[in-house]
Design an enzyme around this catalytic site. Structure first.
Site, short mmCIF file in Angstrom:
data_model
loop_
_atom_site.label_atom_id
_atom_site.label_comp_id
_atom_site.label_asym_id
_atom_site.label_seq_id
_atom_site.Cartn_x
_atom_site.Cartn_y
_atom_site.Cartn_z
N THR A 76 19.26 -69.98 6.10
CA THR A 76 17.85 -70.16 5.75
C THR A 76 17.03 -69.16 6.55
O THR A 76 17.28 -68.93 7.74
CB THR A 76 17.39 -71.63 5.94
OG1 THR A 76 16.01 -71.70 5.55
CG2 THR A 76 17.55 -72.13 7.36
N GLU A 77 16.05 -68.55 5.88
CA GLU A 77 15.30 -67.44 6.45
C GLU A 77 14.68 -67.74 7.79
O GLU A 77 14.45 -66.85 8.61
CB GLU A 77 14.15 -67.02 5.51
CG GLU A 77 14.54 -66.56 4.15
CD GLU A 77 14.49 -67.69 3.15
OE1 GLU A 77 15.34 -68.60 3.26
OE2 GLU A 77 13.62 -67.67 2.28
N ASN A 78 14.33 -69.02 8.01
CA ASN A 78 13.63 -69.36 9.23
C ASN A 78 14.56 -69.53 10.43
O ASN A 78 14.13 -70.03 11.47
CB ASN A 78 12.75 -70.60 9.03
CG ASN A 78 13.53 -71.80 8.55
OD1 ASN A 78 14.34 -71.68 7.64
ND2 ASN A 78 13.30 -72.95 9.15
N SER B 254 17.19 -62.97 11.49
CA SER B 254 17.44 -63.65 10.22
C SER B 254 17.33 -62.67 9.05
O SER B 254 18.16 -62.67 8.15
CB SER B 254 16.45 -64.80 10.04
OG SER B 254 16.73 -65.50 8.85
#
Lengths: 234, 240, 234, 240
Positions: C59-61, C101
């Site tokens: 997940t990007e975060n 990320s």
């Protein structure tokens, strides 16, 4: 100008030793400053932090707040500085990778970098990585260190072993960086670089400005008082 | 050297009108709610704020917008479960928006911290968000030139902080916080606990202290998501 | 072409549900694949990993290897995904900051990204972030995700609610990325994008290629066998 | 998913003639000596090797040079306490050298890993190491454009590694290793201990497993510095 200076004697009796140059530079490092000392001679600066001040030392290979070398036999060879010498860490140290380390350097986070020099020019150019085109060239982190630190100081003999000036109007050796040096601590003087000029701040009391000028490869300017360069016996 | 600041108000006291302020967090995760509210109490105006989002509900960045403090938002996703503050202000033409793809936003901030004035990325090529930006070809592919982002202040939320400014984070609360610490002239961190130098293992430091100027302890920090669910609106004057 | 398709009925009786589209896409994710699922509909893909295969979700975060949502009341709001939903982590997870990320995303380290779409063009262009110039624009990580992953898949209805084709010769909505989509899973077919063409790989057995073509805004090419698109009742 | 490889020889078996190989370490700190020696036993030729240095004594990268495996070195500092292997080969014109400032080398490798094909840096501007490179002005200052560096393989030394490839490092042994993991098509890590997924706290992972393809355990790794001091020369055939 180099024609004049070639006749000069380096006069060991009235110059600072390397330890004294390092001591003088150390006096200008403020409490809490983040600082990188070049390999070799500049490393000496760490020994002379004034009492009550605590600088934090950065090494390019990924340590902030490293300390003294360990006792012989106690070395951990994963815990070394940029000169590949064993070091220790102080409480509050941090490890990080090379990209983060040079983000600190290039990103303007160091307060001071102190480097040696073959030549420094009056416009702030520095030559300190090679003296010619022979042999194996090696640059390491020198070209990075001259950019980013808020102030970049040089500590150096005022002239070469054969009496040639190291402070020059234009570097003849290959450049490390352009317009990057802000202050020079030599065996004879403390000189700021401002607006493309050498500005004399301190000199040994035993010599005149004219004598210092004769050892210097570019014009020394006076802008305000010139203090005596006073250091302890070390 | 001790970077500890005793009160939230003191911690943000140097943020004045017209400043550019990076604020950490992704949504509410890692969002320094208490520092933001202290900033609202201090009341600087005409700020440029950099955050992934643009506020939610009536607290945090949304409360800054409601208080009329923000002239421009630089963000990737100005939407939330309750986006009224930004939406209404934006549609009324009272706040400027610079929309940046999320990865480009992160990389621009990192570049600001790392002394890289510009870089090329494939992201956004051929889209309206790349209009007017230089394009170059490398290895047969097109890339967009993006510039670094820097700020006068970064306001971040960390977990542990020592008095030298070394920081750790909690889980996905890390997000933009370590990058913003690098990219601001002055970085102010709220931490759940202030510890002594050496209490954080040098192997576990995420943000080395060189990137941090002030550390203030907020021992039980609020979570934006919980405040939103409870319908809280920041009323001001609660930070002192 | 859109003139023809406007008369089409979407024929709910012979199309896949969203869960079935997600199931079909999930069958193509290999064991050990690193994958990013866009917010919303694509997140469903995670539910249908074939037995014996373990994909690792990014997940990007800043989480790798996150898992199911926690039980209600057990949420930790520092542990969320890019859609700001509470998640859990699996053994072997890692946390990292946003630049790392997106280094994973942009640097080609993800095996697959799966996204929704407003329109996909035969040259691989994707439009999925806004449909016009009104309202508040918000892009998030969509423009980054379409670049870098080794394969970028779209899952989507074959036509819009009012019967307009979503697979088109040229996107009319604002672009998310240029030439970035490699495969499309729709409610009616599986279509590869290769050399600027839609290549039909699978279609529902209940319809002809001609019927599918009539619902599609660009030429469907056949290159080898067209398999039946078969999914379980879900 | 299990990225464990049982033997050093198997771990480097895919490195073939003409490959570009990043090798971690700064001097001997973090240098994967055992993997390098296994690579010497396998004997691929005509390699391009990327490392901060260019070998020391008669072991590690120096032994690769002695074995005639390296056609080109990309490094910042091809000197050491005993630099004979590189110096003699270079002065004989038998090895190519691309000299890169250390911070630029690190940033180029990170860029390779992060999908950034080019960036601008102040480093090297006006020096011979920037000759022929594009220059651009940003905010009134001159910068040099540098390109990403990628490799076919990265060979790194880590401390703990789990079977998913998550890695930690020891002290300053971190250096280039995490960056090289990102920038290679195939990354091979030797670790002091292989552990189960979950044994490394997600907060303490330095290199997430997505960047690692193979993990091989070397439980008591050698330190280059100690081997040099002991006068060891790598004789080959010792890795099996």
């Amino acid at each position: 100008m180099s024609g004049e200076t070639q006749t000069l004697d380096t006069r060991d009796d009235i110059k600072l030793s390397n330890t004294q140059i390092a001591w003088r530079a150390a006096q200008d490092i403020e409490d809490g400053a983040y600082i990188n000392l070049g390999i070799g001679f500049p490393e000496m600066v760490a020994r002379y932090q004034p009492p009550g001040r605590q600088a934090i030392f950065h090494t390019e290979n990924g340590i902030l707040d490293f300390g003294e070398p360990p006792a012989a036999g106690e070395e951990d060879w994963d815990l070394i500085n940029a000169g590949k010498k064993a070091v220790t860490v102080k409480p509050g140290a941090a490890f990080f990778h090379h990209a983060d380390s040079f983000a600190m350097v290039r990103g303007g986070h160091l307060d001071v970098a102190i480097l040696g020099a073959y030549q420094v020019a009056e416009n702030g150019d520095l030559a300190n990585w090679r003296v010619g085109s022979k042999g194996v060239p090696a640059v390491g982190g020198a070209m990075d260190l001259v950019h980013g630190a808020k102030q970049v100081f040089v500590i150096t003999e005022h002239v070469t072993k054969d009496g040639k000036p190291k402070l020059v109007s234009k570097c003849t050796f290959p450049l490390t960086g352009v317009g990057c040096i802000t202050r020079v601590y030599t065996s004879h003087a403390v000189i700021d670089i401002a607006d493309g000029r050498f500005v004399l701040r301190e000199k040994l009391a035993a010599m005149t400005i004219e004598e210092l000028q004769a050892m210097t490869g570019a014009q020394l300017h006076v802008d305000g008082a010139v203090a005596d360069l006073v250091v302890p016996a070390l | 050297m001790d970077k500890t600041i005793r009160t939230l108000t003191d911690a943000v006291s140097k943020v004045t009108d017209g400043a550019t302020v990076m604020i950490g967090g992704f949504g509410g995760s890692g969002a320094p709610i208490e520092l933001i509210h202290a900033l609202i109490d201090n009341g600087p105006k005409n700020l440029t704020v950099i955050n992934n989002n643009a506020g939610n509900g009536r607290i945090g960045i949304a409360a800054m917008i409601d208080a009329g403090m923000i002239a421009k938002m630089i963000c990737s996703f100005p939407r939330s479960s309750d986006p009224r503050a930004f939406t209404d202000t934006y549609l009324a033409g009272k706040i400027e928006l610079e929309l940046v793809p999320q990865g480009t936003l992160a990389e621009r901030i990192r570049a600001g911290g790392a002394g890289i004035p510009a870089f090329y990325t494939p992201t956004g090529y051929g889209t309206e968000l790349a209009e007017g930006k230089p394009v170059a070809e490398f290895d047969g592919r097109q890339f967009v030139q993006e510039r670094w982002l820097k700020a006068d202040f970064a306001i971040v939320k960390a977990h542990l902080g020592d008095t030298h400014g070394n920081l750790t984070y909690r889980k996905a609360g890390r997000n933009f916080n370590p990058l913003m610490c690098m990219a601001a002239t002055t970085t102010i961190a709220q931490v759940s606990q202030i510890v002594e130098p050496g209490d954080i293992d040098p192997e576990h430091v995420i943000t080395p202290g060189i990137f941090v100027d002030a550390v203030v302890e907020v021992s039980n920090p609020q979570q934006e998501e919980e405040l939103i669910r409870a319908g809280v609106a920041y009323a001001g004057g609660m930070s002192a």
